[in-house]
Design an enzyme around this catalytic site. Structure first.
Site, PDB file in Angstrom:
ATOM      1  N   TYR A  50      12.069  13.304  38.181  1.00  0.00           N
ATOM      2  CA  TYR A  50      12.506  12.156  37.370  1.00  0.00           C
ATOM      3  C   TYR A  50      13.167  12.663  36.083  1.00  0.00           C
ATOM      4  O   TYR A  50      14.289  12.257  35.742  1.00  0.00           O
ATOM      5  CB  TYR A  50      11.305  11.261  37.055  1.00  0.00           C
ATOM      6  CG  TYR A  50      11.618  10.099  36.150  1.00  0.00           C
ATOM      7  CD1 TYR A  50      12.266   8.970  36.637  1.00  0.00           C
ATOM      8  CD2 TYR A  50      11.267  10.128  34.792  1.00  0.00           C
ATOM      9  CE1 TYR A  50      12.563   7.887  35.795  1.00  0.00           C
ATOM     10  CE2 TYR A  50      11.555   9.054  33.955  1.00  0.00           C
ATOM     11  CZ  TYR A  50      12.204   7.941  34.468  1.00  0.00           C
ATOM     12  OH  TYR A  50      12.493   6.878  33.639  1.00  0.00           O
TER      13      TYR A  50
ATOM     14  N   GLY B  25      16.149  -4.140  33.128  1.00  0.00           N
ATOM     15  CA  GLY B  25      17.424  -4.646  33.658  1.00  0.00           C
ATOM     16  C   GLY B  25      17.491  -6.164  33.626  1.00  0.00           C
ATOM     17  O   GLY B  25      18.509  -6.752  33.246  1.00  0.00           O
TER      18      GLY B  25
ATOM     19  N   GLY C 136      11.783  -5.924  34.853  1.00  0.00           N
ATOM     20  CA  GLY C 136      11.757  -4.960  33.745  1.00  0.00           C
ATOM     21  C   GLY C 136      12.959  -5.021  32.812  1.00  0.00           C
ATOM     22  O   GLY C 136      13.467  -6.100  32.475  1.00  0.00           O
TER      23      GLY C 136
HETATM   24  N1  LIG Z   1       9.657   1.593  31.798  1.00  0.00           N
HETATM   25  C1  LIG Z   1       9.727   2.716  31.116  1.00  0.00           C
HETATM   26  O1  LIG Z   1       8.747   3.169  30.494  1.00  0.00           O
HETATM   27  C2  LIG Z   1      11.029   3.468  31.059  1.00  0.00           C
HETATM   28  C3  LIG Z   1      11.129   4.530  30.145  1.00  0.00           C
HETATM   29  C4  LIG Z   1      12.308   5.235  30.069  1.00  0.00           C
HETATM   30  C5  LIG Z   1      13.363   4.906  30.873  1.00  0.00           C
HETATM   31  N2  LIG Z   1      13.252   3.880  31.758  1.00  0.00           N
HETATM   32  C6  LIG Z   1      14.417   3.584  32.595  1.00  0.00           C
HETATM   33  O2  LIG Z   1      14.790   2.219  32.468  1.00  0.00           O
HETATM   34  C7  LIG Z   1      15.386   1.764  33.673  1.00  0.00           C
HETATM   35  C8  LIG Z   1      14.689   0.484  34.118  1.00  0.00           C
HETATM   36  O3  LIG Z   1      13.321   0.764  34.349  1.00  0.00           O
HETATM   37  P1  LIG Z   1      12.205  -0.364  34.412  1.00  0.00           P
HETATM   38  O4  LIG Z   1      11.020   0.203  33.764  1.00  0.00           O
HETATM   39  O5  LIG Z   1      12.750  -1.646  33.981  1.00  0.00           O
HETATM   40  O6  LIG Z   1      11.944  -0.382  35.991  1.00  0.00           O
HETATM   41  P2  LIG Z   1      11.299  -1.542  36.909  1.00  0.00           P
HETATM   42  O7  LIG Z   1      10.533  -2.487  36.093  1.00  0.00           O
HETATM   43  O8  LIG Z   1      10.634  -0.820  38.014  1.00  0.00           O
HETATM   44  O9  LIG Z   1      12.595  -2.317  37.462  1.00  0.00           O
HETATM   45  C9  LIG Z   1      13.518  -1.628  38.230  1.00  0.00           C
HETATM   46  C10 LIG Z   1      14.570  -2.575  38.716  1.00  0.00           C
HETATM   47  O10 LIG Z   1      15.447  -1.836  39.568  1.00  0.00           O
HETATM   48  C11 LIG Z   1      15.394  -2.393  40.879  1.00  0.00           C
HETATM   49  N3  LIG Z   1      15.462  -1.330  41.865  1.00  0.00           N
HETATM   50  C12 LIG Z   1      14.585  -0.328  42.039  1.00  0.00           C
HETATM   51  N4  LIG Z   1      14.971   0.451  43.048  1.00  0.00           N
HETATM   52  C13 LIG Z   1      16.133  -0.069  43.508  1.00  0.00           C
HETATM   53  C14 LIG Z   1      17.010   0.286  44.541  1.00  0.00           C
HETATM   54  N5  LIG Z   1      16.765   1.319  45.338  1.00  0.00           N
HETATM   55  N6  LIG Z   1      18.129  -0.443  44.743  1.00  0.00           N
HETATM   56  C15 LIG Z   1      18.379  -1.525  43.952  1.00  0.00           C
HETATM   57  N7  LIG Z   1      17.571  -1.927  42.988  1.00  0.00           N
HETATM   58  C16 LIG Z   1      16.451  -1.208  42.741  1.00  0.00           C
HETATM   59  C17 LIG Z   1      14.075  -3.133  40.950  1.00  0.00           C
HETATM   60  O11 LIG Z   1      14.132  -4.073  41.979  1.00  0.00           O
HETATM   61  P3  LIG Z   1      12.780  -4.828  42.524  1.00  0.00           P
HETATM   62  O12 LIG Z   1      12.545  -5.912  41.516  1.00  0.00           O
HETATM   63  O13 LIG Z   1      13.177  -5.320  43.848  1.00  0.00           O
HETATM   64  O14 LIG Z   1      11.700  -3.803  42.539  1.00  0.00           O
HETATM   65  C18 LIG Z   1      14.003  -3.722  39.549  1.00  0.00           C
HETATM   66  O15 LIG Z   1      14.858  -4.826  39.419  1.00  0.00           O
HETATM   67  C19 LIG Z   1      15.241   2.900  34.675  1.00  0.00           C
HETATM   68  O16 LIG Z   1      16.448   3.629  34.709  1.00  0.00           O
HETATM   69  C20 LIG Z   1      14.135   3.758  34.085  1.00  0.00           C
HETATM   70  O17 LIG Z   1      14.227   5.098  34.471  1.00  0.00           O
HETATM   71  C21 LIG Z   1      12.107   3.141  31.872  1.00  0.00           C
END
Ligand SMILES: NC(=O)c1ccc[n+]([C@@H]2O[C@H](COP(=O)([O-])OP(=O)(O)OC[C@H]3O[C@@H](n4cnc5c(N)ncnc54)[C@H](OP(=O)(O)O)[C@@H]3O)[C@@H](O)[C@H]2O)c1
Length: 329
Positions: free
Chosen positions: A211, A73, A71
């Site tokens: 959340y 990150g 995602g």
């Molecule tokens: N996507 C959205 O619509 C959205 C909207 C607003 C804000 N955000 C924020 O953006 C940020 C990134 O979200 P994303 O959508 O990119 O999420 P994502 O696709 O689920 O990716 C999350 C990343 O964090 C890692 N991770 C999750 N739990 C973990 C843990 N306990 N320890 C270490 N690493 C962990 C995951 O590892 P694995 O690859 O091993 O799963 C993955 O690399 C978050 O803070 C989220 O709240 C996202």
């Protein structure tokens, strides 16, 4: 001409008009200020001769990204590597970490360091991260890691493990990683901390209650941190994305479809990283900026109602996708 108003009436009307104008000004001041800052950010590289756009020169050689194997990150890490930074990758899945690390080294010709850490484990992992970092000077810290429910739920339904994950991953990680690195940045008089919050910070969000509450923490933590440290040469950026097409939104096909308002992680991160050092608060993506502006104008109770309805419909969508597929066999 007939005079309908006495002198006192006219005075009351004038007073009401002044109160109305001041109220309106307060309502639109925040969004107007955001627009002004965005314009300044776009124009500053052209207008300011002292503006430094080279992130390595400005902040240092290494960036650390949490939650970097998927995602937003993962794409942040790639965008920073593309700008010449070496990357410390901190995440929980060793195999995915190794794949991302190899991809970054191969594509961008920079160094990487991998640290396996599961932020849901809480306090003990920070000593391990500190030890593995050793004397490495981290110029940019991206506090990206985040945890969300598997689908919109009522608080009573949320598994206890998920409750603790949200506290440990969304609240503790940003706090502890910042605490670990900020004083070194202060001593060096340079550095950047990027805290990824969410548009969910804008109001209480029924069915994503925990959340959204955790993101309000990130918002307030970051905004206060800016006041504490911005005089020490440190950039502290508050990033509030709206929906991005990532696996965090696997509960909804609608949110897993890339479009104008739901960018993929690569487009999102490309834009978001380009705002680093220019904007202290950003949604990180231009269409998200438009959404954030209009949502911010609406009274909070209406936002709560709309958020609740949206999450009810996402919950319904999730359940309808869980129905077993009918076959004629
Ligand atoms: N996507 C959205 O619509 C959205 C909207 C607003 C804000 N955000 C924020 O953006 C940020 C990134 O979200 P994303 O959508 O990119 O999420 P994502 O696709 O689920 O990716 C999350 C990343 O964090 C890692 N991770 C999750 N739990 C973990 C843990 N306990 N320890 C270490 N690493 C962990 C995951 O590892 P694995 O690859 O091993 O799963 C993955 O690399 C978050 O803070 C989220 O709240 C996202």
């Amino acid at each position: 001409m007939i005079n309908y108003f006495s002198g006192m009436d006219a005075l009351y009307i004038l007073l009401l008009a002044i109160i109305g104008a001041i109220t309106l000004l307060f309502i639109i001041l925040d969004p107007l200020w955001d627009i002004t800052l965005s314009l300044r950010a776009i124009l500053s590289p052209y207008l300011r001769t002292d503006f430094e756009s080279d992130l390595v020169k400005k902040y240092g050689q290494w960036a650390l990204v949490t939650g970097c194997t998927d995602g937003i990150g993962k794409e942040y890490a790639k965008q920073l590597a593309n700008r010449g930074l070496n990357i410390v990758l901190v995440s929980r899945s060793p195999e995915k970490l190794s794949t991302v690390s190899q991809e970054i080294v191969r594509t961008f010709n920079v160094k990487t360091k991998v640290i396996v850490a599961d932020f849901s484990k809480g306090a003990p992992i920070y000593e391990k991260i500190r030890l593995e970092l050793g004397n490495l000077e981290i110029g940019i810290l991206v506090n990206n890691v985040g945890s969300q429910y598997t689908f919109p739920m009522y608080v009573g339904e949320v598994p206890e493990k998920t409750v603790w994950d949200i506290i440990n991953v969304n609240v503790a990680a940003v706090t502890m990683m910042t605490k670990m690195l900020i004083e070194d940045m202060k001593a060096r008089k340079k550095g950047a901390i990027v805290n990824v919050s969410s548009g969910a910070e804008l109001q209480p969000l029924p069915l994503m209650t925990l959340y959204a509450a955790s993101k309000v923490y990130i918002r307030n933590f970051t905004r206060a941190l800016q006041r504490e440290y911005s005089n020490h040469g440190i950039t502290i950026q508050h990033v509030s994305p709206m929906f991005v097409n990532t696996k965090m939104n696997d509960f909804s096909r609608r949110l897993r479809t890339t479009g104008w308002f739901v960018p993929n992680a690569e487009s999102y991160a490309k834009y978001a990283v380009s705002t680093l050092g220019k904007l202290d608060h950003t949604t990180g993506y231009w269409t998200h900026g438009i959404q954030y502006f209009f949502v911010g104008m609406v009274p909070e109770w209406i936002r709560i109602t709309i958020g609740h309805r949206l999450n009810k419909s996402l919950r319904k969508e999730y359940y309808s996708n869980q129905q077993p597929v009918q076959t004629n066999c």
